[in-house]
Design a protein around this motif. Structure first.
Motif, PDB file in Angstrom:
ATOM      1  N   VAL A 450       0.917  -1.073   0.000  1.00 42.17           N
ATOM      2  CA  VAL A 450       0.005  -0.091  -0.101  1.00 42.17           C
ATOM      3  C   VAL A 450       0.806   1.267  -0.025  1.00 42.17           C
ATOM      4  O   VAL A 450       1.835   1.269   0.889  1.00 42.17           O
ATOM      5  CB  VAL A 450      -0.784   0.027   1.287  1.00 42.17           C
ATOM      6  N   SER A 451       0.701   2.121  -0.779  1.00 44.66           N
ATOM      7  CA  SER A 451       1.270   3.531  -0.920  1.00 44.66           C
ATOM      8  C   SER A 451       0.363   4.510  -1.206  1.00 44.66           C
ATOM      9  O   SER A 451      -0.428   4.468  -2.014  1.00 44.66           O
ATOM     10  CB  SER A 451       2.295   3.620  -2.257  1.00 44.66           C
ATOM     11  N   SER A 452       0.385   5.444  -0.065  1.00 49.04           N
ATOM     12  CA  SER A 452      -0.908   6.363  -0.120  1.00 49.04           C
ATOM     13  C   SER A 452      -0.211   7.565   0.372  1.00 49.04           C
ATOM     14  O   SER A 452      -0.019   8.050   1.424  1.00 49.04           O
ATOM     15  CB  SER A 452      -1.937   6.074   0.833  1.00 49.04           C
ATOM     16  N   VAL A 453       0.442   8.595  -0.884  1.00 48.46           N
ATOM     17  CA  VAL A 453       1.207   9.929  -0.607  1.00 48.46           C
ATOM     18  C   VAL A 453       0.486  10.744  -1.219  1.00 48.46           C
ATOM     19  O   VAL A 453       0.263  10.855  -2.416  1.00 48.46           O
ATOM     20  CB  VAL A 453       2.597   9.592  -1.020  1.00 48.46           C
ATOM     21  N   GLY A 454      -0.116  11.876  -0.369  1.00 49.36           N
ATOM     22  CA  GLY A 454      -0.691  13.065  -0.967  1.00 49.36           C
ATOM     23  C   GLY A 454       0.284  14.246  -0.676  1.00 49.36           C
ATOM     24  O   GLY A 454       1.443  13.999  -0.825  1.00 49.36           O
ATOM     25  N   SER A 455      -0.246  15.493  -0.263  1.00 45.92           N
ATOM     26  CA  SER A 455       0.760  16.673  -0.175  1.00 45.92           C
ATOM     27  C   SER A 455       0.178  17.444   0.979  1.00 45.92           C
ATOM     28  O   SER A 455      -1.008  17.398   1.451  1.00 45.92           O
ATOM     29  CB  SER A 455       0.840  17.441  -1.671  1.00 45.92           C
ATOM     30  N   SER A 456       0.827  18.160   1.384  1.00 47.21           N
ATOM     31  CA  SER A 456       0.192  19.167   2.403  1.00 47.21           C
ATOM     32  C   SER A 456      -0.931  20.024   2.314  1.00 47.21           C
ATOM     33  O   SER A 456      -1.393  20.524   2.869  1.00 47.21           O
ATOM     34  CB  SER A 456       1.493  20.261   2.815  1.00 47.21           C
ATOM     35  N   SER A 457      -0.978  20.071   0.810  1.00 45.37           N
ATOM     36  CA  SER A 457      -2.360  20.892   0.378  1.00 45.37           C
ATOM     37  C   SER A 457      -3.463  20.024  -0.026  1.00 45.37           C
ATOM     38  O   SER A 457      -4.424  20.391  -0.323  1.00 45.37           O
ATOM     39  CB  SER A 457      -2.071  21.948  -0.704  1.00 45.37           C
ATOM     40  N   SER A 458      -3.210  18.458  -0.317  1.00 51.77           N
ATOM     41  CA  SER A 458      -4.148  17.682  -0.732  1.00 51.77           C
ATOM     42  C   SER A 458      -3.940  16.320  -0.030  1.00 51.77           C
ATOM     43  O   SER A 458      -3.274  15.643  -0.495  1.00 51.77           O
ATOM     44  CB  SER A 458      -4.123  17.585  -2.189  1.00 51.77           C
ATOM     45  N   TYR A 459      -4.681  16.244   1.016  1.00 50.72           N
ATOM     46  CA  TYR A 459      -4.424  15.107   1.744  1.00 50.72           C
ATOM     47  C   TYR A 459      -5.087  13.870   1.430  1.00 50.72           C
ATOM     48  O   TYR A 459      -6.161  14.328   0.719  1.00 50.72           O
ATOM     49  CB  TYR A 459      -4.903  15.162   3.531  1.00 50.72           C
ATOM     50  N   MET A 460      -4.770  12.525   1.337  1.00 52.64           N
ATOM     51  CA  MET A 460      -5.301  11.407   1.253  1.00 52.64           C
ATOM     52  C   MET A 460      -6.376  11.431   2.605  1.00 52.64           C
ATOM     53  O   MET A 460      -5.720  11.589   3.618  1.00 52.64           O
ATOM     54  CB  MET A 460      -4.353  10.098   1.211  1.00 52.64           C
ATOM     55  N   LYS A 461      -7.481  10.646   2.290  1.00 51.40           N
ATOM     56  CA  LYS A 461      -8.538  10.674   3.462  1.00 51.40           C
ATOM     57  C   LYS A 461      -9.242   9.414   3.569  1.00 51.40           C
ATOM     58  O   LYS A 461      -9.623   8.723   2.594  1.00 51.40           O
ATOM     59  CB  LYS A 461      -9.344  11.857   3.439  1.00 51.40           C
ATOM     60  N   ASN A 462      -9.686   8.942   4.831  1.00 52.97           N
ATOM     61  CA  ASN A 462     -10.646   7.993   5.059  1.00 52.97           C
ATOM     62  C   ASN A 462     -10.185   6.580   4.515  1.00 52.97           C
ATOM     63  O   ASN A 462     -10.571   6.171   3.490  1.00 52.97           O
ATOM     64  CB  ASN A 462     -11.847   8.410   4.751  1.00 52.97           C
ATOM     65  N   ILE A 463      -8.817   6.180   5.131  1.00 52.05           N
ATOM     66  CA  ILE A 463      -8.686   4.698   4.445  1.00 52.05           C
ATOM     67  C   ILE A 463      -8.461   3.769   5.855  1.00 52.05           C
ATOM     68  O   ILE A 463      -7.946   4.098   6.936  1.00 52.05           O
ATOM     69  CB  ILE A 463      -6.822   4.966   4.025  1.00 52.05           C
ATOM     70  N   GLU A 464      -9.288   2.667   5.612  1.00 52.67           N
ATOM     71  CA  GLU A 464      -9.399   1.891   6.628  1.00 52.67           C
ATOM     72  C   GLU A 464      -8.703   0.580   6.009  1.00 52.67           C
ATOM     73  O   GLU A 464      -9.077  -0.246   4.896  1.00 52.67           O
ATOM     74  CB  GLU A 464     -10.543   1.421   7.042  1.00 52.67           C
ATOM     75  N   ILE A 465      -7.821  -0.232   6.852  1.00 46.37           N
ATOM     76  CA  ILE A 465      -6.843  -1.271   6.187  1.00 46.37           C
ATOM     77  C   ILE A 465      -7.090  -2.210   7.378  1.00 46.37           C
ATOM     78  O   ILE A 465      -6.442  -2.194   8.373  1.00 46.37           O
ATOM     79  CB  ILE A 465      -5.621  -1.062   5.827  1.00 46.37           C
ATOM     80  N   SER A 466      -7.585  -3.431   7.565  1.00 47.40           N
ATOM     81  CA  SER A 466      -7.883  -4.363   8.391  1.00 47.40           C
ATOM     82  C   SER A 466      -7.926  -5.925   7.802  1.00 47.40           C
ATOM     83  O   SER A 466      -8.437  -6.214   6.785  1.00 47.40           O
ATOM     84  CB  SER A 466      -9.206  -4.308   9.046  1.00 47.40           C
ATOM     85  N   ASN A 467      -7.370  -6.789   8.683  1.00 50.67           N
ATOM     86  CA  ASN A 467      -7.356  -8.292   8.591  1.00 50.67           C
ATOM     87  C   ASN A 467      -6.584  -8.681   7.299  1.00 50.67           C
ATOM     88  O   ASN A 467      -7.364  -9.627   6.631  1.00 50.67           O
ATOM     89  CB  ASN A 467      -8.754  -8.624   8.721  1.00 50.67           C
ATOM     90  N   ASN A 468      -5.775  -7.994   6.827  1.00 51.30           N
ATOM     91  CA  ASN A 468      -5.016  -8.456   5.494  1.00 51.30           C
ATOM     92  C   ASN A 468      -3.867  -9.109   6.072  1.00 51.30           C
ATOM     93  O   ASN A 468      -3.061  -8.853   7.152  1.00 51.30           O
ATOM     94  CB  ASN A 468      -4.808  -7.319   4.844  1.00 51.30           C
ATOM     95  N   THR A 469      -3.401 -10.152   5.298  1.00 45.45           N
ATOM     96  CA  THR A 469      -2.100 -10.741   5.493  1.00 45.45           C
ATOM     97  C   THR A 469      -0.872 -10.583   4.541  1.00 45.45           C
ATOM     98  O   THR A 469      -1.242 -10.626   3.404  1.00 45.45           O
ATOM     99  CB  THR A 469      -2.512 -12.265   5.624  1.00 45.45           C
ATOM    100  N   CYS A 470       0.156 -10.096   4.692  1.00 42.89           N
ATOM    101  CA  CYS A 470       1.297 -10.037   3.792  1.00 42.89           C
ATOM    102  C   CYS A 470       2.268 -11.281   4.294  1.00 42.89           C
ATOM    103  O   CYS A 470       2.904 -11.347   5.278  1.00 42.89           O
ATOM    104  CB  CYS A 470       1.853  -8.631   4.028  1.00 42.89           C
ATOM    105  N   GLU A 471       2.506 -12.012   2.940  1.00 44.08           N
ATOM    106  CA  GLU A 471       3.229 -13.421   3.450  1.00 44.08           C
ATOM    107  C   GLU A 471       4.796 -13.187   3.347  1.00 44.08           C
ATOM    108  O   GLU A 471       5.389 -14.197   3.609  1.00 44.08           O
ATOM    109  CB  GLU A 471       2.664 -14.494   2.455  1.00 44.08           C
ATOM    110  N   ASP A 472       5.155 -12.290   2.551  1.00 41.66           N
ATOM    111  CA  ASP A 472       6.684 -12.089   2.222  1.00 41.66           C
ATOM    112  C   ASP A 472       7.420 -10.933   3.168  1.00 41.66           C
ATOM    113  O   ASP A 472       6.830  -9.930   3.303  1.00 41.66           O
ATOM    114  CB  ASP A 472       6.718 -11.918   0.845  1.00 41.66           C
TER     115      ASP A 472
END
Length: 778
Positions: A450-472
């Motif tokens: 996951v990569s969520s990169v905004g800026s100081s003038s334009s925020y990324m908003k309202n992101i929910e990440i749950s119960n995921n599995t990363c195996e590596d």
């Protein structure tokens, strides 16, 4: 989740499509054999012969278009059957209602550089009738200023001056939709379905009469265009209802193969599209304006396409108002698309269902705007820009798909739920707004997921990440920059988490293993962060609070109840408002898996319940539990001083019990947490003894000497606190390798009238879940 095997489905899809084509060809021959066709056209030695159902030749000559026009002039309705041959379509043929074009095997239409078959530009009234009252979504009655010229059965397009800017904010698109009049009373018309949108008098709401063509079919015909980058189109439909295109092939067209404007109820089934390309255009299927109810299924889109399926909108003119509405795309194969394989262009409000498709090696797989969508059970492989992109309004559910070797799996610029997908070998998710990422599996990754990169003038908003599995193992699992209202809960991640310039972040209940970096990095926070109840293992710092500014950061950072295994637990670089409470220590383990066993439901799996319970109820029977902890970090049993299992007792609240509950711990036989029940240890593997097979302290099968025990008196009530059992002996046996680690079987000595429940690993409050605490000798 079932993993898709790449290649296999593709071959199966082609096999099925070929089989369907053979069946359809056979069906066409049965439906319209020589003696049942209304008109037959044959081609021999360059001469086309047209014969009516009476056997009378109505045309014979070298002009194939003239032959087809003669057949059309002969019929008010019916089937034109083409015999094997190559027919030259060197100018546009005008279509009409109730005609089916059906080919026997080997029929080819060799099309010129223009439009081969067309309905013209449709029969739209040059005048409009204004509404005298507003109408709302769901209405079926429309009050007009007049009904002059309108009759029951007429189709009308309702629209108003509500303008929707396209994505690039360069043009305005008008809202609108098509309906059919079923009754007229006074100046009020009733239409055949509920309206999709609101239309207001203040916005100049109006209706325009349309005369729709109906019931046109093309089946089992090979359309060949004049080549890519030419202005060639095979089929062009304006204002037409009930269109079927089946078992045809379209190849070497430029602008588009098929075009639909203001069309209703269209089925495109089991066709093949190849080499449909024109710079800036090039559509295999182009759907424009107020089209509604398209079903596109079992087709193959192969070899050099620009947009395979594209939904668009025009502006102005009699026929150019309106937005497309319903689109179903299922069980198709898409390959080698130079742009988006499927695209519902802004500002359309198309409700789109995309299921069971294979999308390979396209620049973008799917791009959707505005309307709601369901994207389910597709294979999306090798997209070299983005597999799926959503933007505008609308809500999108993406579930049960397989993603493989995509450069980027998602770009979410609209409300999107990404649930239960398998991401294999690359393709990060870029959430920008209103995104839920839940219950997904990521495997064979080397870069972040996951990569969520905004800026100081334009925020990324309202992101929910749950119960995921990363195996590596990853250097970085997720990165966030200038993101606001971010929630990470109960994920199993290999790699660090980085939050830079973020506001309102919650990180709770995660397992984070960062083999080459810090576990959680918070850099230049712009708002509060909460980091709690996580298990963090890191090669450097467990939680790193970093400040690259010249002044201290005063944002509130709450750190509590984490279990951190790292050379440095927490570092704080100039944050003045850090609140730390009950910091966890190495040696405190949380449950890997737990499951209930219920005698009253002997074949039911109870893996994800918020509680584990034991004892008995007279009307149900016994209850037992299996609990497993990961002991792989411990290698020498001699260094273990003691091990304590802590269970949080909360039920039955405020109630005594008729009998004491004597809690006992045994060593169970191996069990599968996904399938264990009262009767079975695994799928199709029954316990020898229903309720679980175990060994006691003396290694006696089904013995009665527990490894650990405590007694909760019947006169006691749940105290909402932990109760501890000394399981040092069993843990040492596991760590030494004397026995395989199969966890703990927890039961009551007797199972009648003494039912109690503890919080499980799925309980919402992470501070009340089962804990195994291991202390080692210094």
């Amino acid at each position: 989740m079932l993993r898709r095997i790449l290649g296999t489905r593709k071959l199966i899809s082609y096999s099925i499509i070929c089989s369907l084509m053979l069946v359809a060809i056979s069906s066409a021959a049965v439906a319209a054999p020589d003696d049942l066709a209304d008109i037959q056209i044959s081609k021999e030695n360059g001469i086309a012969t047209v014969t009516n159902e009476n056997g009378t030749v109505i045309y014979e000559g070298a002009d194939d278009v003239a032959a087809i026009e003669a057949a059309l002039n002969e019929l008010d309705s019916g089937v034109i059957l083409f015999q094997n041959g190559k027919y030259s379509i060197d100018r546009t043929i005008s279509l009409k209602s109730d005609i089916s074009f059906v080919g026997n095997e080997g029929v080819v239409f060799d099309c010129f550089k223009g439009v081969a078959f067309s309905t013209g530009t449709g029969s739209y009234s040059s005048s409009t009738i204004l509404l005298s009252d507003d109408v709302s979504t769901g209405d079926t009655q429309i009050q007009l200023s007049s009904v002059t010229g309108l009759n029951v059965g007429d189709h009308v397009k309702i629209s108003d001056d509500f303008s929707i800017r396209n994505r690039n904010k360069t043009t305005d698109n008008k809202n609108g939709e098509i309906a059919q009049i079923v009754s007229i009373s006074g100046n009020s018309i009733t239409v055949d379905r509920s309206l999709y949108d609101d239309y207001t008098v203040a916005r100049n709401a109006k209706v325009r009469k349309m005369v729709m063509l109906e019931n046109i079919t093309f089946e089992n015909i090979n359309f060949v265009g004049s080549g890519i980058e030419t202005s060639s189109t095979a089929l062009s439909f304006y204002a037409t209802k009930n269109i079927t295109i089946k078992n045809c092939e379209f190849s070497d067209f430029g602008v588009r193969a098929t075009f639909f404007l203001d069309c209703l109820d269209v089925t495109i089934d089991s066709n093949t599209f190849r080499h449909i390309f024109y710079t800036g255009l090039g559509y295999s299927i182009q759907i424009v304006n107020a089209c509604d109810n398209f079903i596109i299924t079992n087709n193959s889109f192969l070899e050099l396409g620009r947009h395979y399926i594209a939904v668009g909108a025009n502006t102005g003119g009699n026929y150019e108002d309106g937005l497309a509405r319903r689109l179903t795309i299922s069980d198709n194969v898409f390959e080698d698309c130079a742009d988006e394989a499927i695209n519902t262009h802004y500002p359309n409000r198309c409700v789109t269902t995309i299921t069971g498709n294979d999308i390979y090696n396209c620049r973008k797989g799917i791009e959707l705007s505005n309307g709601d969508s369901v994207i389910k059970n597709n294979n999306i492989v090798g997209s070299y820009v983005t597999a799926i992109e959503t933007y505008g309004s609308g809500s999108h559910l993406v579930e049960g798909n397989y993603f493989n070797e995509n450069y980027r799996s998602f770009r979410c610029e609209a409300t999107t739920e990404i649930r239960g997908n398998l991401f294999d070998n690359g393709g990060y998710i870029l959430p920008t707004i209103n995104t839920i990422i839940e219950n997904n599996t990521f495997e064979n990754y080397t870069g972040y997921i996951v990569s969520s990169v905004g800026s100081s003038s334009s925020y990324m908003k309202n992101i929910e990440i749950s119960n995921n599995t990363c195996e590596d193992p990853l250097t970085m699992a997720m990165e966030f920059g200038y993101a606001k209202n971010v929630r990470l809960n109960n994920n199993n991640l290999n790699g660090d988490l980085e939050f830079s310039g973020c506001d309102d972040v919650e990180i709770e209940g995660n397992r984070i293993n960062s083999p080459s970096s810090s576990g959680v990095r918070v850099i230049d926070a712009t708002g509060p962060h909460s980091i709690s109840i996580n298990e963090i293992k890191a090669s450097s710092v467990g939680i790193s609070l970093e400040n690259s500014r010249t002044t201290p950061i005063k944002e509130e950072i709450i750190i509590e109840s984490n279990v951190i295994d790292a050379p440095s637990t927490i570092s704080n670089d100039d944050y003045s408002n850090v609140i730390m409470d009950e910091e966890g220590t190495p040696g405190t383990l949380r449950v890997v898996d737990d499951s209930r066993l219920r005698e009253g439901s002997p074949d039911t799996v109870f893996k994800n319940e918020p509680y584990i319970d034991l004892g008995g109820r007279d009307d149900v029977g016994g209850y037992r539990d299996l609990v497993l902890f990961d002991l792989s970090d411990y290698e020498d049993a001699e260094l273990i001083e003691n091990a304590t299992l802590s269970l949080f007792w909360y039920y039955p609240e405020g109630m005594e019990r008729p009998a004491d509950t004597v809690v006992e711990i045994y060593r169970p036989e191996a069990w599968n947490p996904d399938d264990v029940t009262w009767n079975s240890s695994d799928l199709d593997t029954p316990w020898v003894n229903p309720g679980g097979d175990w060994y006691d302290l003396n290694n006696v099968s089904q013995g009665s000497t527990p490894y650990a025990t405590i007694t909760l008196n019947g006169s006691d009530v749940p105290d909402n606190s932990y109760h501890e059992l000394d399981v040092s002996g069993l843990v040492k046996e596991y760590v030494s390798g004397e026995y395989e680690n199969t966890g703990f079987l927890i039961k009551a000595r007797t199972e009648s009238g003494n039912y109690i429940a503890f919080c499980s690993s799925d309980y919402e409050n992470g501070n009340q879940r089962p804990v195994l605490t291991i202390s080692e000798k210094e």
